[in-house]
Write an enzyme that holds these catalytic residues in place. Structure first.
Site, mmCIF file in Angstrom:
data_model
loop_
_atom_site.group_PDB
_atom_site.id
_atom_site.type_symbol
_atom_site.label_atom_id
_atom_site.label_comp_id
_atom_site.label_asym_id
_atom_site.label_seq_id
_atom_site.Cartn_x
_atom_site.Cartn_y
_atom_site.Cartn_z
ATOM 1 N N SER A 151 36.793 -36.231 12.990
ATOM 2 C CA SER A 151 36.787 -34.750 12.556
ATOM 3 C C SER A 151 38.410 -34.701 11.983
ATOM 4 O O SER A 151 39.347 -35.204 12.567
ATOM 5 C CB SER A 151 36.649 -33.871 13.896
ATOM 6 O OG SER A 151 37.144 -32.214 13.517
ATOM 7 N N TYR A 155 38.442 -30.955 23.136
ATOM 8 C CA TYR A 155 37.214 -31.566 22.314
ATOM 9 C C TYR A 155 38.013 -32.461 21.145
ATOM 10 O O TYR A 155 37.745 -33.463 20.678
ATOM 11 C CB TYR A 155 36.516 -30.433 21.222
ATOM 12 C CG TYR A 155 35.752 -30.804 20.368
ATOM 13 C CD1 TYR A 155 34.637 -31.619 20.208
ATOM 14 C CD2 TYR A 155 36.195 -30.488 18.817
ATOM 15 C CE1 TYR A 155 33.843 -32.098 19.061
ATOM 16 C CE2 TYR A 155 35.811 -31.089 17.816
ATOM 17 C CZ TYR A 155 34.596 -31.883 18.096
ATOM 18 O OH TYR A 155 34.149 -32.230 16.788
ATOM 19 N N LYS A 165 38.086 -36.745 20.308
ATOM 20 C CA LYS A 165 37.874 -37.337 18.810
ATOM 21 C C LYS A 165 39.150 -38.307 18.775
ATOM 22 O O LYS A 165 38.921 -39.325 17.875
ATOM 23 C CB LYS A 165 37.705 -36.296 17.655
ATOM 24 C CG LYS A 165 36.460 -35.451 17.675
ATOM 25 C CD LYS A 165 35.300 -36.230 17.495
ATOM 26 C CE LYS A 165 34.001 -35.736 17.587
ATOM 27 N NZ LYS A 165 32.889 -36.450 17.787
#
Ligand code: NAD
Ligand code: WQD
Length: 342
Positions: free
Chosen positions: A127, A152, A156
């Site tokens: 992302s 979150y 990644k």
């Protein structure tokens, strides 16, 4: 029929669009999804578009034994596209362990099985969140990875590091990590699209739900940013364009065209649009007015980010082709089709 591809999270938003593109390109797809953020009906949508029902296994990627059984049942899987993850930024702040557990244990299982099952090729969903607020725009892949603003985002960043270390230790494994900017829209057939759970966090589902009357008004988070109209800027990319990049990435890995064990590519259009600009574009594309209210900034939001997609353009021979107007029309068609299904 080309190779067998395992698609984790293939019933989800980006996964389902990618399954369609894989099938349209002759790949045999096996979907693994625990349906924690998707519906089994997505399979009907995929089948109605491609005429092929993908193999489906309701399996949690955190369950290594169950995943192993999938490799054994569908002997000969050569590549994995790993979408399965939890993705709600706000929820990750409230339930960090759930995010670290789901997003990282599932990845660890996949990486172990790649070695054990002779399936050495991985495409990983990363992302643009790894960049935080970049110092220079458009942002290139070698820009600094900033401290993550949420658990979150951290999953990644950590995931990319785990993949890097694993490939360093076992050079028979290969991965392409794709850093998505802001995926929007739905398949032009309106047979599959984004299914937000509850009140949408993301802008476009909130816009379409407001346009159709599910939400009273869109709250525009901030008009005091250092941008031409004061609202925040993002790089919105059409989900079908994004899906196509996965097919190209799989092909690159299967044909040994990758230049390093881990390659990282930005997937964006290269153009930034502000919240107010995309809202205007939605109204022009659909002829529907969206009620809005300017409110304060949303915590954790960055001011502006858009991709430099030159590396993906050159190396993958891929380019985001769809105009903002077209992608917004598909988002609206999808919202309207959902209304008829209720
Ligand atoms: P999504 O929630 O629609 O799809 C994810 C799918 O994975 C869902 O079907 C869910 O049921 C499944 N899943 C989750 N945990 C699982 C597990 N442990 N085992 C099996 N299945 C599991 O999300 P999406 O928007 O399609 O995102 C796909 C990937 O792309 C994710 O990794 C996400 O972090 C990443 N990503 C998304 C965006 C975005 O804005 N949508 C942007 C950048 C990166
Ligand atoms: C876009 C813009 C909001 C809703 C998130 C994740 C990121 C990545 C993509 C997965 C922002 C504004 C939004 C609303 C608004 N996901 N907005 N009113 O925040 O760029 O990125 O999704 O990796 O990690 O953080 O996307 O769609 O939430 O917001 O004004 O009701 O729209 O402030 O400027 P974002 P978004």
């Amino acid at each position: 029929m080309k190779s067998k591809i395992l698609v984790t999270g293939g019933a989800g938003y980006i996964g389902s669009h990618t399954v369609v593109e894989l099938q349209n390109n002759g790949y045999e797809v096996i979907i693994v999804d625990n349906l924690s953020n998707s519906s089994i009906n997505v399979l009907d949508g995929i089948t109605s578009i491609t005429g092929i029902k993908p193999a489906f296994e309701k399996v949690d990627c955190c369950d290594k034994k169950a995943l192993e059984n999938v490799f054994e049942k569908y002997h000969g899987i050569k590549a994995i596209i790993h979408f399965a993850a939890s993705k709600a930024v706000g929820e990750s702040v409230e339930k960090p362990l759930l995010y670290y557990k789901n997003n990282l244990i599932s990845l660890l299982n996949i990486l172990e099985l790649m070695g054990e099952q002779d399936a050495p090729n991985l495409v990983f969903s990363s992302s643009c969140t790894v960049y935080g607020q970049p110092d220079t725009l458009p942002v290139t892949e070698d820009a600094e990875v900033k401290p993550a603003a949420s658990p979150y985002g951290n999953t990644k960043q950590i995931a990319e590091e785990i993949i890097r270390d694993t490939i360093h230790a076992n050079n028979s494994l290969k991965c392409i990590a794709l850093r998505y900017f802001n995926p929007v829209g739905a398949h032009p057939s309106a047979a599959i699209g984004e299914l937000p759970n509850g009140i949408p966090n993301n802008l476009i589902p909130f816009v379409t739900q407001t346009a159709i009357g599910i939400r009273e008004r869109l709250r525009v988070f901030g008009n005091d940013y250092n941008t031409p109209d004061g609202s925040a800027i993002r790089d919105y990319i059409y989900v079908v364009d994004l899906a196509k990049a996965h097919v190209i990435s799989v092909e690159r890995l299967l044909n040994n065209k990758n230049k390093k064990g881990l390659e990282i590519f930005n997937l964006g259009t290269g153009t930034g649009l502000s919240v107010l600009e995309i809202l205007k574009e939605f109204e022009t594309a659909t002829g529907v007015e969206v009620k809005k209210e300017i409110v304060g900034r949303r915590e954790g939001d960055i001011e502006k980010v858009w991709a430099d997609p030159a590396l993906a353009n050159k190396e993958l021979g891929w380019k985001a082709e769809t105009s903002t107007r077209e992608m917004l029309k598909t988002a609206w068609a999808w919202e309207k089709s959902l209304a008829t299904k209720k």
